[in-house]
Write a protein that holds these residues in place. Sequence first.
Motif, PDB file in Angstrom:
ATOM      1  N   TYR A 274       0.817  -1.213   0.000  1.00  0.00           N
ATOM      2  CA  TYR A 274       0.000   0.000   0.000  1.00  0.00           C
ATOM      3  C   TYR A 274       0.854   1.268   0.000  1.00  0.00           C
ATOM      4  O   TYR A 274       0.381   2.335  -0.400  1.00  0.00           O
ATOM      5  N   VAL A 275       2.098   1.150   0.455  1.00  0.00           N
ATOM      6  CA  VAL A 275       2.905   2.361   0.634  1.00  0.00           C
ATOM      7  C   VAL A 275       4.154   2.416  -0.242  1.00  0.00           C
ATOM      8  O   VAL A 275       4.741   3.486  -0.410  1.00  0.00           O
ATOM      9  N   THR A 276       4.562   1.281  -0.811  1.00  0.00           N
ATOM     10  CA  THR A 276       5.765   1.308  -1.649  1.00  0.00           C
ATOM     11  C   THR A 276       5.770   0.117  -2.600  1.00  0.00           C
ATOM     12  O   THR A 276       5.017  -0.845  -2.411  1.00  0.00           O
ATOM     13  N   ALA A 277       6.614   0.196  -3.609  1.00  0.00           N
ATOM     14  CA  ALA A 277       6.714  -0.884  -4.597  1.00  0.00           C
ATOM     15  C   ALA A 277       7.150  -2.177  -3.907  1.00  0.00           C
ATOM     16  O   ALA A 277       8.180  -2.206  -3.228  1.00  0.00           O
ATOM     17  N   THR A 278       6.360  -3.225  -4.068  1.00  0.00           N
ATOM     18  CA  THR A 278       6.602  -4.476  -3.344  1.00  0.00           C
ATOM     19  C   THR A 278       6.419  -5.672  -4.270  1.00  0.00           C
ATOM     20  O   THR A 278       5.349  -5.856  -4.849  1.00  0.00           O
ATOM     21  N   ILE A 279       7.463  -6.461  -4.395  1.00  0.00           N
ATOM     22  CA  ILE A 279       7.370  -7.701  -5.163  1.00  0.00           C
ATOM     23  C   ILE A 279       6.683  -8.755  -4.300  1.00  0.00           C
ATOM     24  O   ILE A 279       6.951  -8.865  -3.099  1.00  0.00           O
ATOM     25  N   GLU A 280       5.790  -9.513  -4.910  1.00  0.00           N
ATOM     26  CA  GLU A 280       5.091 -10.574  -4.185  1.00  0.00           C
ATOM     27  C   GLU A 280       6.109 -11.527  -3.550  1.00  0.00           C
ATOM     28  O   GLU A 280       7.033 -11.993  -4.213  1.00  0.00           O
ATOM     29  N   GLY A 281       5.934 -11.794  -2.263  1.00  0.00           N
ATOM     30  CA  GLY A 281       6.887 -12.635  -1.545  1.00  0.00           C
ATOM     31  C   GLY A 281       8.012 -11.840  -0.901  1.00  0.00           C
ATOM     32  O   GLY A 281       8.992 -12.418  -0.420  1.00  0.00           O
ATOM     33  N   HIS A 282       7.856 -10.519  -0.845  1.00  0.00           N
ATOM     34  CA  HIS A 282       8.916  -9.634  -0.338  1.00  0.00           C
ATOM     35  C   HIS A 282       9.500 -10.108   0.996  1.00  0.00           C
ATOM     36  O   HIS A 282      10.722 -10.268   1.133  1.00  0.00           O
ATOM     37  N   HIS A 283       8.643 -10.334   1.990  1.00  0.00           N
ATOM     38  CA  HIS A 283       9.155 -10.668   3.321  1.00  0.00           C
ATOM     39  C   HIS A 283       9.800 -12.053   3.359  1.00  0.00           C
ATOM     40  O   HIS A 283      10.742 -12.286   4.128  1.00  0.00           O
ATOM     41  N   PHE A 284       9.315 -12.957   2.534  1.00  0.00           N
ATOM     42  CA  PHE A 284       9.971 -14.264   2.433  1.00  0.00           C
ATOM     43  C   PHE A 284      11.363 -14.105   1.829  1.00  0.00           C
ATOM     44  O   PHE A 284      12.354 -14.614   2.369  1.00  0.00           O
ATOM     45  N   TYR A 285      11.446 -13.385   0.715  1.00  0.00           N
ATOM     46  CA  TYR A 285      12.738 -13.224   0.050  1.00  0.00           C
ATOM     47  C   TYR A 285      13.726 -12.455   0.930  1.00  0.00           C
ATOM     48  O   TYR A 285      14.925 -12.761   0.944  1.00  0.00           O
ATOM     49  N   LYS A 286      13.236 -11.472   1.683  1.00  0.00           N
ATOM     50  CA  LYS A 286      14.125 -10.746   2.594  1.00  0.00           C
ATOM     51  C   LYS A 286      14.688 -11.689   3.653  1.00  0.00           C
ATOM     52  O   LYS A 286      15.864 -11.593   4.030  1.00  0.00           O
ATOM     53  N   SER A 287      13.850 -12.587   4.145  1.00  0.00           N
ATOM     54  CA  SER A 287      14.304 -13.500   5.195  1.00  0.00           C
ATOM     55  C   SER A 287      15.284 -14.542   4.669  1.00  0.00           C
ATOM     56  O   SER A 287      15.977 -15.192   5.452  1.00  0.00           O
ATOM     57  N   CYS A 288      15.361 -14.692   3.342  1.00  0.00           N
ATOM     58  CA  CYS A 288      16.350 -15.608   2.759  1.00  0.00           C
ATOM     59  C   CYS A 288      17.763 -15.057   2.926  1.00  0.00           C
ATOM     60  O   CYS A 288      18.737 -15.813   2.965  1.00  0.00           O
ATOM     61  N   GLY A 289      17.866 -13.731   2.998  1.00  0.00           N
ATOM     62  CA  GLY A 289      19.169 -13.104   3.154  1.00  0.00           C
ATOM     63  C   GLY A 289      20.038 -13.252   1.911  1.00  0.00           C
ATOM     64  O   GLY A 289      19.584 -13.693   0.847  1.00  0.00           O
TER      65      GLY A 289
END
Length: 263
Positions: A57-72
């Motif tokens: 809602y507030v910024t450009a976000t690829i689907e799965g963002h938080h999962f991919y971030k947690s992959c490191g």
Amino acid sequence: SKKILEEEATKLAEKAKTLEKLSASKDAPSLLLEASYFMDIEFPSASKKKLDELRGYVTATIEGHHFYKSCGGRVSATLEMAERLLEKGECASEVKEMFRRQVEPEFPEEGSIVDVKHVKLSGSVFNLGKATIESLDADRLTYSRTIKCDGIYDGLNVPKEAGDKAVSETILGEDYIITKYLSKDGVLKGAYVNLNTPVEIYPNAIRYVDLEVDVCLLPDGSKKILEVNKLEGALNRGLISKQLFEKTLKKAKRILEDIEIIS
């Protein structure tokens, strides 16, 4: 920015002065200031998806963002690059396809060896050992582990022997894992249906949160639900919501009634 750093330095200097004054008026040992508390928080698959939605809602976000971030590592870095391109107005479909191509090689495929991270509601993480990905597609994951030591399979009450094979299967997005225990000769010793959050497949591991309840199925066809008391305990301790408690128990009862689920 420089201004933020200057403000932070000023705050730290003021805190140092406060500590100096307090230490002068107290005998050791003594509490001077309450410290900050830090904790790790496990966000299962559904939580990550909801956070993706809110972030979108507030910024450009690829689907799965938080999962991919947690992959490191490389996956997280590639995500950041892709989302910066989206923020600049680059074609969304092209950016997402580029991102997919870049990160795809980082994830396991058929034949890959991964860890199995079994996360308890208490926050403890148990590594169930190395598993081989037997098959993996858009809908279903099958992996196997070789049992390393002798013992007894809880609930099944049958011997666990080194060399047995545990073959686990889950429908991606579903909230259970079916694990069949086979002897060295391929004879079925029994099966568990583990209730859990949907499995997430990381570059080097399979991960999920165990919801305590299992459905136990023996070769003679008898079956039972195990460890409902642990689920009740988690509810009473505030580790899970009443809604999740009822959903999990309902699912366990449905599995108990539907023997076809492990055929």
